[in-house]
Design an enzyme around this catalytic site. Sequence first.
Site, PDB file in Angstrom:
ATOM      1  N   CYS A 112      11.146 171.401   8.733  1.00  0.00           N
ATOM      2  CA  CYS A 112      11.602 172.118   7.548  1.00  0.00           C
ATOM      3  C   CYS A 112      10.378 172.203   6.648  1.00  0.00           C
ATOM      4  CB  CYS A 112      12.753 171.383   6.862  1.00  0.00           C
ATOM      5  SG  CYS A 112      13.294 172.236   5.360  1.00  0.00           S
ATOM      6  N   CYS A 115      11.199 171.788   2.835  1.00  0.00           N
ATOM      7  CA  CYS A 115      11.717 170.535   2.266  1.00  0.00           C
ATOM      8  C   CYS A 115      12.096 169.558   3.370  1.00  0.00           C
ATOM      9  CB  CYS A 115      12.882 170.797   1.319  1.00  0.00           C
ATOM     10  SG  CYS A 115      13.437 169.309   0.458  1.00  0.00           S
ATOM     11  N   CYS A 117      15.508 169.980   5.415  1.00  0.00           N
ATOM     12  CA  CYS A 117      16.768 170.285   6.088  1.00  0.00           C
ATOM     13  C   CYS A 117      16.739 169.743   7.508  1.00  0.00           C
ATOM     14  CB  CYS A 117      17.044 171.789   6.061  1.00  0.00           C
ATOM     15  SG  CYS A 117      17.611 172.312   4.436  1.00  0.00           S
TER      16      CYS A 117
END
Lengths: 213, 100
Positions: A112, A115, A117
């Site tokens: 990700c 971030c 996820c």
Amino acid sequence: MSEGHDGEHVHPESGEELSVYARRAQAIEALMVEKGVCSTSEVDQMMNMVESRSPSDGAKVVAHAWSDPEFKARLLADPRSALTEIGYSLPDTTPHLAVVENTEQVHHMVVCTLCSCYPRALLGRPPDWYKSFAYRSRAVVDPRGVMREFGLELADSVEVQVLDSTADLRYLVLPRRPAGTENLSEAELAKLVSRDCMIGVTDPHVPEGVAAS
Amino acid sequence: MPKPHDMGGEPNDEPIDQSDHQKMDWEMRADALHQVLGQKGIRRTDEMRRAMESLDPDLYRSLSYYERWTAALELLMVEKGYLTSDEIDRKVTQLDQGAN
């Protein structure tokens, strides 16, 4: 560049003061409870549920898919309903989940970049390295180099596909079943499936003496 | 100019640190609070991402993971009218006094 990954701002639980943000997090929870938006016990219960999830859930799913080709086909086509069959009901608020299969030709690796996820419903909380700036930056430009750090040297002939997760779509990698494991039970197979091979940074590891020669 | 969160492909030659740190109580509670608010439809992942992505780039890079979450949750809850930053300031002071 300093890397603000988890673990840098660690303060002991008692004795020393918590960081500014730790105290603000506690204040936010206290206020939300006071205002009746949520209750302390809801947070407690959620914490227990989050703690109870671990990569062993994902490993069971993978082992079942290895053992039952028809289930595997359903898992790849429609993960949510296939998981329901074997007792994993994903909450409605869980983002869409895609299961991608590694083959002799194609190897998938999940990141990700924006971030963190992650398919938490099947793997629990993401490991710190998954959220690190180094992994987020490097995974998409040097996936083979990253895999090498996790002990996987892929043949040049294997195509690498890096999948970048989003808020609405998470990926679980279905690793290749190792050779020589034809006689293993599902429970034995599940033990070979590590968290990292379901993220795709490595392959299942078969300890010596486990696989039939 | 990409925002600070958009780091895919950024030059970075650091090895991946594969060690995991033990989650602290406040981190586990912050994680759980996020999920509870998510289930209630008060906070969506895309909203959180947008809030996190609006943090000052230097701040974004200096905070630990759950500190970023907390900063973003505050932004979002203030924006949605659930809380004010003053209220949070006062509660922090109150909790600090209670702890002493």
